[in-house]
Structure formats: C-alpha cells, structure tokens
Motif scaffolding. Structure first.
Motif, short mmCIF file in Angstrom:
data_model
loop_
_atom_site.label_atom_id
_atom_site.label_comp_id
_atom_site.label_asym_id
_atom_site.label_seq_id
_atom_site.Cartn_x
_atom_site.Cartn_y
_atom_site.Cartn_z
N SER A 16 0.83 -1.21 0.00
CA SER A 16 0.00 0.00 0.00
C SER A 16 0.86 1.26 0.00
CB SER A 16 -0.93 0.01 1.21
OG SER A 16 -1.88 -1.03 1.12
N ALA A 19 2.21 1.81 -3.51
CA ALA A 19 1.13 2.24 -4.40
C ALA A 19 0.79 3.70 -4.15
CB ALA A 19 -0.10 1.36 -4.19
N SER A 38 -6.76 2.98 -7.79
CA SER A 38 -7.14 1.56 -7.86
C SER A 38 -6.32 0.83 -8.92
CB SER A 38 -8.63 1.41 -8.16
OG SER A 38 -8.98 2.08 -9.36
N PHE A 39 -6.03 1.53 -10.04
CA PHE A 39 -5.20 0.93 -11.10
C PHE A 39 -3.78 0.71 -10.59
CE2 PHE A 39 -2.04 1.38 -14.42
CZ PHE A 39 -2.49 0.52 -15.41
N LYS A 41 -2.74 0.41 -7.45
CA LYS A 41 -2.73 -0.64 -6.40
C LYS A 41 -2.86 -2.03 -7.02
CE LYS A 41 -2.99 -2.09 -2.08
NZ LYS A 41 -4.16 -1.79 -1.23
N LYS A 42 -3.69 -2.16 -8.04
CA LYS A 42 -3.91 -3.46 -8.67
C LYS A 42 -2.64 -3.97 -9.35
CE LYS A 42 -6.72 -5.77 -12.21
NZ LYS A 42 -7.79 -5.58 -13.22
N ASN A 43 -1.84 -3.08 -9.90
CA ASN A 43 -0.68 -3.49 -10.69
C ASN A 43 0.66 -3.25 -10.01
OD1 ASN A 43 -1.91 -4.24 -13.46
ND2 ASN A 43 -2.88 -2.27 -13.00
N ARG A 45 2.34 -4.92 -7.93
CA ARG A 45 3.20 -6.07 -7.68
C ARG A 45 4.05 -6.47 -8.89
NH1 ARG A 45 -0.96 -7.83 -3.80
NH2 ARG A 45 0.09 -8.60 -1.92
N TYR A 58 -3.19 0.79 -21.37
CA TYR A 58 -4.52 1.19 -20.89
C TYR A 58 -4.83 2.65 -21.18
CZ TYR A 58 -6.03 -2.97 -18.34
OH TYR A 58 -6.49 -4.22 -18.01
N SER A 170 3.81 -12.47 -5.62
CA SER A 170 3.25 -12.03 -6.90
C SER A 170 3.41 -13.09 -7.98
CB SER A 170 3.92 -10.73 -7.36
OG SER A 170 5.26 -10.98 -7.76
N ASN A 189 -1.02 -13.43 -1.48
CA ASN A 189 -1.77 -13.11 -2.70
C ASN A 189 -2.53 -14.33 -3.21
OD1 ASN A 189 -2.68 -12.25 -5.19
ND2 ASN A 189 -0.67 -11.60 -5.94
N GLU A 191 -3.98 -14.90 -5.86
CA GLU A 191 -3.72 -15.22 -7.27
C GLU A 191 -2.68 -16.33 -7.40
OE1 GLU A 191 -2.56 -11.83 -9.52
OE2 GLU A 191 -4.36 -10.67 -9.05
#
Length: 219
Positions: A16, A19, A38-39, A41-43, A45, A58, A170, A189, A191
């Motif tokens: 955090s 980010a 949000s973009f 934080k999402k990316n 890692r 993007y 990650s 994570n 994922e």
C-alpha cells in the motif's frame, strides 16, 4: 540448497505504501490525474517496467526509460518527505528467517527494489539484524521476471537449484522462480493459489518450514 525471500509484500507490509507514493509521483505529471489509485494498487506487484507497459496500453501514455527514471526519482523524494514510519515486517517474518538460519539453511533476500529505497527500508526495519544478504538491481532490464537476482543469489551461496525455493507474493515472483529453475512458495496473494505451494500468511510459511526445513538443508 536454500531459501530466497522476496522483500516487499512478502517479508514487509509495504504494498500500500508503494502504491500510494507511486500514485503521488504520477500525479506530478500532466497525465497523472487520468490514472486512478485503484489501477496503481492493482498493478503494483509487477516490475516497474511492466507497470509502465500496462499503463501505456490502458491509457495510451508513452513512457520511455528516461521518464521511468524521472517517476522513480520523484517517488523516492516523496518517500523521504512523507516518511515510512508505518512500515513494518509481517508477523513471523523475522522468526522464519532466524529459524532457517539456526537450522543452517542458506537464506537471502532477492528484490527488485532500487538501492535508494532499500537504504530507507533497511534503516527503518533494521534489516541488518536479520543477518542475511539482500540482492537487488537498479537496472530496469534486470527487474523480475528476469531471473538475474535469483541467479545471483544461487551463485553467491552455491545453492543446488533442485533444493532451493523462492518465497514471494506475486505472479511475477512465480515466473521469476520458474525461469531460475527453482521451486516457488506463494504467500498473501490469492492469485498464487494455483502456482505451487501457497500460504495465507508468514505464520503458515513458518509452520511449513518448521516441519520441512530439511528439504532445503545444507549439510
């Protein structure tokens, strides 16, 4: 034989923070207000070069290596100004490393963090007291998933890749481990739940090594 740990998001609770400061750095540029937190934080890692590629795709923003360095420089300046007072190690990070060292397992940390930020983090959480080396690189081309830092770790400690693992948080870490020819243990994570061994936190990682340290033992 040995265990190599990632740093950010694995041993220390810093995702955090990175980010937040990266978003603040991006906001210094004209295109920054188009990029939501949000973009970021999402990316966060992925490697910074990979982050910039995603950003370019993007938001149709052209980011060359010089601009990448400018963004990182501003982020570093913000880190100094804002401070990292809330940075902490995850519970059981120190205990896990100390346990493995006690069992004579080769242990080191391999991270893509740049040397300036590493110095700040090093002082804040007293990494020197862990008694392990930290291997990093300031070259964007050597960032994960390039296995450079893992190969450096393996070569420095003469680790047998058949009995060496990388602990990370990650998908990039998992890919890097695969490219280095070593096993991977995911943590935090979700994922990573299908990328090999996966644990929800460092306490579970500690419990795993407590029972299985001999798999990475350097006799």
């Amino acid at each position: 034989m040995g265990v190599i740990f990632d740093l950010d998001g694995t041993l220390i609770d810093s995702i955090s923070m990175h980010a937040k400061y990266l978003k603040m750095a991006l906001d210094k540029f004209e295109f920054g207000n188009r990029i939501p937190y949000s973009f970021v934080k999402k990316n966060i890692r992925v490697s910074f070069s990979a982050f910039c590629k995603i950003l370019s795709s993007y938001y149709k923003i052209k980011i060359d290596e010089n601009l990448m360095r400018d963004i990182i420089k501003i982020k570093d300046e913000i880190m100094v100004k804002e401070g990292i007072k809330n940075l902490r190690m995850f519970s059981y990070s120190r205990e896990t490393i100390k346990f493995l060292l006690k069992k004579k397992v080769n242990v080191c940390i391999a991270s893509s963090i740049n040397s300036f930020e590493l110095k700040l983090v090093y002082r804040k959480i007293k990494l020197d007291k862990l008694g392990v080396d930290i291997i990093n690189s300031n070259n964007f081309k050597l960032e994960k998933p390039n296995p450079y830092i893992l190969n450096e770790s393996i070569n420095r400690y003469k680790m047998n890749i058949k009995n060496t693992c990388y602990v990370g948080d990650s998908v990039t870490d998992a890919i890097t481990a695969k490219r280095a020819g070593i096993s991977f243990i995911g943590v935090y994570n979700k994922e990573l739940s299908n990328k090999g061994l996966f644990f929800r936190n460092m306490k579970e990682v500690y419990n795993y090594f407590n029972k299985n340290y001999y798999l990475y033992y350097d006799s």
